[in-house]
Scaffold this motif. Sequence first.
Motif, PDB file in Angstrom:
ATOM      1  N   ARG A 182       5.670   4.151   4.289  1.00 15.24           N
ATOM      2  CA  ARG A 182       4.516   3.795   5.108  1.00 15.24           C
ATOM      3  C   ARG A 182       4.777   4.160   6.583  1.00 15.24           C
ATOM      4  O   ARG A 182       3.867   4.544   7.305  1.00 15.24           O
ATOM      5  N   ASN A 183       6.018   4.023   6.996  1.00 16.72           N
ATOM      6  CA  ASN A 183       6.415   4.372   8.366  1.00 16.72           C
ATOM      7  C   ASN A 183       7.628   5.298   8.299  1.00 16.72           C
ATOM      8  O   ASN A 183       8.765   4.868   8.484  1.00 16.72           O
ATOM      9  N   PRO A 184       7.396   6.573   8.034  1.00 14.58           N
ATOM     10  CA  PRO A 184       8.509   7.504   7.845  1.00 14.58           C
ATOM     11  C   PRO A 184       9.172   7.891   9.162  1.00 14.58           C
ATOM     12  O   PRO A 184       8.601   7.697  10.242  1.00 14.58           O
ATOM     13  N   PRO A 185      10.356   8.457   9.080  1.00 17.15           N
ATOM     14  CA  PRO A 185      11.039   8.927  10.290  1.00 17.15           C
ATOM     15  C   PRO A 185      10.521  10.310  10.678  1.00 17.15           C
ATOM     16  O   PRO A 185      10.888  11.313  10.086  1.00 17.15           O
ATOM     17  N   TYR A 186       9.628  10.361  11.644  1.00 19.67           N
ATOM     18  CA  TYR A 186       9.124  11.655  12.103  1.00 19.67           C
ATOM     19  C   TYR A 186      10.194  12.285  12.981  1.00 19.67           C
ATOM     20  O   TYR A 186      10.214  12.106  14.200  1.00 19.67           O
ATOM     21  N   PHE A 203      -1.981   8.270   4.464  1.00 21.09           N
ATOM     22  CA  PHE A 203      -2.675   8.065   3.187  1.00 21.09           C
ATOM     23  C   PHE A 203      -1.801   7.314   2.179  1.00 21.09           C
ATOM     24  O   PHE A 203      -2.025   7.398   0.967  1.00 21.09           O
ATOM     25  N   TYR A 204      -0.822   6.600   2.687  1.00 18.75           N
ATOM     26  CA  TYR A 204       0.135   5.892   1.829  1.00 18.75           C
ATOM     27  C   TYR A 204      -0.560   4.995   0.795  1.00 18.75           C
ATOM     28  O   TYR A 204      -0.264   5.047  -0.397  1.00 18.75           O
ATOM     29  N   ASP A 205      -1.475   4.155   1.241  1.00 22.89           N
ATOM     30  CA  ASP A 205      -2.150   3.229   0.325  1.00 22.89           C
ATOM     31  C   ASP A 205      -2.998   3.969  -0.697  1.00 22.89           C
ATOM     32  O   ASP A 205      -3.056   3.575  -1.867  1.00 22.89           O
ATOM     33  N   TRP A 206      -3.664   5.031  -0.271  1.00 24.62           N
ATOM     34  CA  TRP A 206      -4.473   5.826  -1.206  1.00 24.62           C
ATOM     35  C   TRP A 206      -3.595   6.440  -2.289  1.00 24.62           C
ATOM     36  O   TRP A 206      -3.928   6.395  -3.474  1.00 24.62           O
ATOM     37  N   VAL A 207      -2.469   6.992  -1.887  1.00 24.90           N
ATOM     38  CA  VAL A 207      -1.551   7.599  -2.853  1.00 24.90           C
ATOM     39  C   VAL A 207      -1.012   6.544  -3.815  1.00 24.90           C
ATOM     40  O   VAL A 207      -0.993   6.745  -5.035  1.00 24.90           O
ATOM     41  N   LYS A 208      -0.591   5.416  -3.282  1.00 25.27           N
ATOM     42  CA  LYS A 208      -0.012   4.368  -4.108  1.00 25.27           C
ATOM     43  C   LYS A 208      -1.013   3.850  -5.133  1.00 25.27           C
ATOM     44  O   LYS A 208      -0.707   3.739  -6.325  1.00 25.27           O
TER      45      LYS A 208
END
Length: 272
Positions: A153-157, A257-262
């Motif tokens: 949800r909060n990746p390391p950019y 789009f984390y929630d959509w994918v999940k």
Amino acid sequence: MECKILNVMAVENVVIITISLIAGVVNSVASHDLEGFVVGGKRAKIEDFPHSVFLYIECFIGYTTTYACGASILNQAIVLTAAHCLVQCQEDSTFLAAYVGDFVAGGGSSYSADNYKLHENFDEKEISSDIALVRLEKNIKFGKNVRRVSLMRNPPYKKYAKVAGWGYTDPETKDQSAVLMQASQRVRTRPKCVIMLDRITPEGTICGGSKNAKSYVTKGDSGSALMALKYIQIGIVSYKDLTRSKSVCIYTDVAYFYDWVKTNSRSMYCEL
């Protein structure tokens, strides 16, 4: 009975670096001047990119057309790609096949697909919400050269990430690689992309590359994954605005789009 699915969001110590890019075998997907192959990149080993998927697409758009996109392995039966790869296809007359586990385009193990889902808000004109899921008919067999990506949800950019694919190695001669190629990308958040390109980019996007880069994605990379820390997918190759830069690519921001994918990957898998 509870439907059990691999936790596609958990971060694992999986050896992964990049993703396969769209390789327009016959026709380009959309009317936009999209690009997506690795120019000036170096040859990649599949064991370094085990999440990479060569997605063969045959669909009817008034006539039958065939082409390919990149994708990444999300879980045992779902692969992640760009919506624009499939938006023009008619669902009841589309054939999809995912090839995994080999650095050669169309090599390795093949899996037919039986369903796919585009994001409901995908806009073909704006190329926004450019994300899609493809469900395979049977579960992928994992191994050294076949691994899934991890999402956060909060990746390391990170400052630099990597992308790989089977696209053009020379956009002038249209030489296309039959083997997986990789390139490093300098990643920027959407606000910085807007400044660098001097144009508004869609919500839910990031960008990668630099205006003077010698190694970049070009025609054929669509749908491929942008990877950080070798195993975390942070982006999906979407498009480039050639009027602004030939080397800066716009990526769908997967975390956005984390929630959509999940939600949708779980419901699609549990329909099997």
